[in-house]
Design an enzyme around this catalytic site. Structure first.
Site, PDB file in Angstrom:
ATOM      1  NE  ARG A  15      -1.954  -1.680   3.564  1.00 18.64           N
ATOM      2  CZ  ARG A  15      -2.336  -1.828   4.821  1.00 18.64           C
ATOM      3  NH1 ARG A  15      -3.542  -1.449   5.182  1.00 18.64           N
ATOM      4  NH2 ARG A  15      -1.538  -2.347   5.724  1.00 18.64           N
ATOM      5  CE  LYS A  75       1.365  -3.038   8.126  1.00 13.81           C
ATOM      6  NZ  LYS A  75       0.341  -3.437   9.123  1.00 13.81           N
ATOM      7  CE1 TYR A  94      -4.761   2.011  10.561  1.00 14.70           C
ATOM      8  CE2 TYR A  94      -3.681   1.550   8.470  1.00 14.70           C
ATOM      9  CZ  TYR A  94      -4.839   1.713   9.212  1.00 14.70           C
ATOM     10  OH  TYR A  94      -6.055   1.576   8.611  1.00 14.70           O
ATOM     11  CG  HIS A  96      -1.015  -0.980  15.393  1.00 14.38           C
ATOM     12  ND1 HIS A  96      -2.296  -1.175  15.881  1.00 14.38           N
ATOM     13  CD2 HIS A  96      -1.155  -0.847  14.058  1.00 14.38           C
ATOM     14  CE1 HIS A  96      -3.167  -1.156  14.881  1.00 14.38           C
ATOM     15  NE2 HIS A  96      -2.506  -0.951  13.767  1.00 14.38           N
ATOM     16  CD  GLU A 118      -2.590   2.823  15.766  1.00  9.94           C
ATOM     17  OE1 GLU A 118      -2.492   3.204  14.584  1.00  9.94           O
ATOM     18  OE2 GLU A 118      -1.635   2.830  16.564  1.00  9.94           O
ATOM     19  CB  SER A 134     -12.650  -3.802   9.815  1.00 20.91           C
ATOM     20  OG  SER A 134     -11.775  -3.802  10.912  1.00 20.91           O
ATOM     21  CG  LEU A 240     -11.934  -5.822  18.568  1.00 21.27           C
ATOM     22  CD1 LEU A 240     -10.488  -6.311  18.636  1.00 21.27           C
ATOM     23  CD2 LEU A 240     -12.000  -4.545  17.732  1.00 21.27           C
ATOM     24  CB  VAL A 267     -10.756 -11.869  10.093  1.00 19.09           C
ATOM     25  CG1 VAL A 267     -10.347 -10.453   9.687  1.00 19.09           C
ATOM     26  CG2 VAL A 267     -11.379 -12.595   8.908  1.00 19.09           C
ATOM     27  CB  ILE A 269      -4.931 -14.167  12.907  1.00 22.31           C
ATOM     28  CG1 ILE A 269      -3.636 -14.877  13.300  1.00 22.31           C
ATOM     29  CG2 ILE A 269      -4.733 -13.273  11.692  1.00 22.31           C
ATOM     30  CD1 ILE A 269      -3.801 -16.002  14.267  1.00 22.31           C
ATOM     31  CG  ASP A 270      -5.669  -8.134  13.741  1.00 28.28           C
ATOM     32  OD1 ASP A 270      -6.579  -8.882  14.165  1.00 28.28           O
ATOM     33  OD2 ASP A 270      -5.882  -6.960  13.401  1.00 28.28           O
ATOM     34  CB  VAL A 298      -3.281 -13.835   5.873  1.00 29.27           C
ATOM     35  CG1 VAL A 298      -2.466 -12.617   5.459  1.00 29.27           C
ATOM     36  CG2 VAL A 298      -2.824 -15.067   5.079  1.00 29.27           C
ATOM     37  CB  ALA A 299      -1.309 -11.150  10.698  1.00 25.95           C
TER      38      ALA A 299
HETATM   39  N1  NAD Z   1      -6.379 -10.146   9.672  1.00 27.94           N
HETATM   40  C1  NAD Z   1      -6.517  -8.925   9.173  1.00 27.94           C
HETATM   41  O1  NAD Z   1      -5.896  -8.569   8.180  1.00 27.94           O
HETATM   42  C2  NAD Z   1      -7.473  -7.963   9.812  1.00 27.94           C
HETATM   43  C3  NAD Z   1      -7.875  -6.806   9.144  1.00 27.94           C
HETATM   44  C4  NAD Z   1      -8.816  -5.960   9.748  1.00 27.94           C
HETATM   45  C5  NAD Z   1      -9.325  -6.289  11.016  1.00 27.94           C
HETATM   46  N2  NAD Z   1      -8.874  -7.431  11.656  1.00 27.94           N
HETATM   47  C6  NAD Z   1      -9.373  -7.849  12.973  1.00 27.94           C
HETATM   48  O2  NAD Z   1     -10.685  -8.372  12.892  1.00 27.94           O
HETATM   49  C7  NAD Z   1     -11.269  -8.353  14.190  1.00 27.94           C
HETATM   50  C8  NAD Z   1     -12.684  -7.778  14.110  1.00 27.94           C
HETATM   51  O3  NAD Z   1     -12.598  -6.386  13.790  1.00 27.94           O
HETATM   52  P1  NAD Z   1     -13.911  -5.471  13.621  1.00 27.94           P
HETATM   53  O4  NAD Z   1     -13.448  -4.191  13.046  1.00 27.94           O
HETATM   54  O5  NAD Z   1     -14.994  -6.241  12.970  1.00 27.94           O
HETATM   55  O6  NAD Z   1     -14.318  -5.246  15.151  1.00 27.94           O
HETATM   56  P2  NAD Z   1     -15.760  -4.773  15.669  1.00 27.94           P
HETATM   57  O7  NAD Z   1     -15.542  -4.209  17.028  1.00 27.94           O
HETATM   58  O8  NAD Z   1     -16.461  -3.956  14.633  1.00 27.94           O
HETATM   59  O9  NAD Z   1     -16.591  -6.142  15.801  1.00 27.94           O
HETATM   60  C9  NAD Z   1     -16.289  -7.147  16.736  1.00 27.94           C
HETATM   61  C10 NAD Z   1     -17.583  -7.831  17.115  1.00 27.94           C
HETATM   62  O10 NAD Z   1     -17.247  -8.984  17.901  1.00 27.94           O
HETATM   63  C11 NAD Z   1     -18.304  -9.153  18.809  1.00 27.94           C
HETATM   64  N3  NAD Z   1     -17.903 -10.095  19.846  1.00 27.94           N
HETATM   65  C12 NAD Z   1     -17.086  -9.899  20.927  1.00 27.94           C
HETATM   66  N4  NAD Z   1     -16.988 -11.043  21.636  1.00 27.94           N
HETATM   67  C13 NAD Z   1     -17.758 -11.965  21.005  1.00 27.94           C
HETATM   68  C14 NAD Z   1     -18.064 -13.338  21.252  1.00 27.94           C
HETATM   69  N5  NAD Z   1     -17.567 -13.999  22.305  1.00 27.94           N
HETATM   70  N6  NAD Z   1     -18.894 -13.987  20.377  1.00 27.94           N
HETATM   71  C15 NAD Z   1     -19.397 -13.335  19.307  1.00 27.94           C
HETATM   72  N7  NAD Z   1     -19.145 -12.035  19.038  1.00 27.94           N
HETATM   73  C16 NAD Z   1     -18.337 -11.359  19.871  1.00 27.94           C
HETATM   74  C17 NAD Z   1     -18.607  -7.743  19.287  1.00 27.94           C
HETATM   75  O11 NAD Z   1     -19.889  -7.639  19.886  1.00 27.94           O
HETATM   76  C18 NAD Z   1     -18.521  -6.959  17.950  1.00 27.94           C
HETATM   77  O12 NAD Z   1     -19.783  -6.847  17.334  1.00 27.94           O
HETATM   78  C19 NAD Z   1     -10.299  -7.504  15.030  1.00 27.94           C
HETATM   79  O13 NAD Z   1      -9.478  -8.374  15.780  1.00 27.94           O
HETATM   80  C20 NAD Z   1      -9.489  -6.761  14.008  1.00 27.94           C
HETATM   81  O14 NAD Z   1      -8.223  -6.362  14.508  1.00 27.94           O
HETATM   82  C21 NAD Z   1      -7.972  -8.256  11.069  1.00 27.94           C
END
Ligand code: NAD
Length: 372
Positions: A15, A75, A94, A96, A118, A134, A240, A267, A269-270, A298-299
């Site tokens: 990016r 980054k 970002y 972190h 963030e 997300s 999350l 997803v 995993i991060d 994939v993180a």
């Molecule tokens: N791997 C990647 O490349 C990547 C990219 C973007 C985001 N992410 C990650 O994805 C995850 C989700 O992000 P988001 O933006 O959707 O967050 P978000 O806060 O919008 O949504 C998270 C949801 O999880 C729910 N939740 C919490 N505990 C729960 C449980 N025990 N059972 C069911 N639902 C539960 C919450 O109520 C909320 O609605 C985060 O960890 C974020 O860092 C990863």
């Protein structure tokens, strides 16, 4: 203001901090935009695109850092980049910082002012500069999950939408936030039979109102999760708990009850992942098998679609970037408390409480930093 945008140097990062469109907007506001030559190539933007937008191409990162008043990136700055930051320079990217003491110390020592994407907030309690990533990861999850389900990749050999006379894949999405909602929409669009689990009744009510006919939803308990996971062809982990490691919602023992070749796409995993058997993978080697179940973990999923991700991030950062450039960071942050929430470091002091707490470093309030 002179706005500088260097090429990203973190491995596998394609990016870029500013699109040609963003550069054009900044130039139209009277700013000088300095782009490192080749910075946009990974996202499909040529130097000519930037020049046509009015930006100036610069040969090296050293020159970009030396000339610019504000550095815009994607980054967190890597060690060599941190050495190039200087007192009074503004960094918008970002960061972190909480798990990264080395970067934090370097930023403090540089004397720069750093605003982290963030931690910028919005009126609805959301994180507007995290949400686009997300959205991307959520929409990508069923796409990579469908690929994982293919026989040649170790999957069950099930087609998402089925065909007339053959049932579609069953997809369970755990967590119905930004990632989960976008994942469910796309999976349903591919014709799968989708159920979203969440713990928030408010969120479930929203999903029911808006997507009631498109996918199902259910309250997330250990029992409901276990029943749905047993029957699933694909499970997407999208939970999350802000500031905490992801809870483990599918155990290793549960894998043996699942259909052989089913796909787990974690997803979350991060944040450590929400399946017990998840471990972070890369785009170069994204999947692995445990107990006959295929895992995709994939993180940095948005990196796979660097062009879309760059454009999505650029749309979200542009208004803040313009305010910072037009008003200077102090006035911009004074006028917008949500942008002030993004302030993490100023003139050798930490200004973000959670980072200070995580790293045991003293913090001053951001409003005090504004007065300094
Ligand atoms: N791997 C990647 O490349 C990547 C990219 C973007 C985001 N992410 C990650 O994805 C995850 C989700 O992000 P988001 O933006 O959707 O967050 P978000 O806060 O919008 O949504 C998270 C949801 O999880 C729910 N939740 C919490 N505990 C729960 C449980 N025990 N059972 C069911 N639902 C539960 C919450 O109520 C909320 O609605 C985060 O960890 C974020 O860092 C990863």
């Amino acid at each position: 203001m002179k706005i500088g945008c260097p090429t990203e140097i973190k491995p596998q990062e394609f990016r870029v901090g500013m699109t040609p469109d963003a550069a054009r907007e900044a130039v139209n506001h009277g700013h000088e935009v300095l782009i490192q030559s080749g910075a946009g190539v990974g996202a499909g933007f040529t130097d000519e695109d930037y020049v046509a937008a009015g930006a100036k191409m610069i040969g090296t990162a050293e020159e970009v850092f030396a000339e610019a008043d504000m550095i815009v990136k994607v980054k967190e700055p890597q060690a060599v980049e941190r050495k190039m930051l200087r007192e009074g320079q503004l960094l918008f990217t970002y960061l972190h910082l909480a798990p990264d003491p080395e970067q934090t110390v370097d930023l403090l020592e540089s004397g720069c002012t750093a605003i982290a994407y963030e931690t910028v907030t919005d009126d609805r309690g959301g994180l507007p500069l995290l949400a686009p990533m997300s959205e991307v990861a959520g929409r990508l999850a069923p796409q990579v999950g469908a690929w994982t389900l293919q026989k040649a990749n170790g999957g069950r050999g099930v087609l998402m939408g089925g065909v007339p006379g053959v049932a579609p894949a069953k997809v369970v999405v755990i967590g119905g936030g930004v990632v989960g909602t976008h994942a469910a929409k796309i999976a349903a669009g591919m014709g799968a039979d989708v159920t979203v689990l969440d713990r928030s009744l408010t969120r479930l009510r929203y999903l029911d109102d808006v997507f009631g006919g498109t996918f199902k939803n259910q309250y997330s308990t250990a029992g409901a999760t276990s029943d749905l996971v047993r029957e699933a062809d694909m499970v997407i982990g999208a939970v999350l708990i802000p500031g905490a490691a992801a809870p483990k919602l599918v155990s290793r023992a549960q894998l043996s009850e699942m259909k052989p070749g089913a796909a787990l796409v974690d997803v979350a995993i991060d944040q450590g992942g929400c399946f017990e058997t998840s471990r972070a993978t890369t785009h170069a080697d994204p999947i692995y098998e445990v107990e006959g179940i295929m895992h995709y973990c994939v993180a940095n999923m948005p990196g796979a679609v660097a062009r879309t991700s760059t454009q999505a991030l650029g749309n979200a950062t542009l208004p803040f970037l313009l305010n910072l450039a037009n008003k200077g960071w102090k006035q911009a942050c004074e006028d917008d408390p949500h942008l002030l929430n993004g302030l993490n470091v100023h003139a050798g002091q930490l200004t973000y409480y959670a980072v200070g707490k995580a790293l045991g470093i003293d913090v001053i309030s951001p409003s005090l930093a504004l007065k300094s």
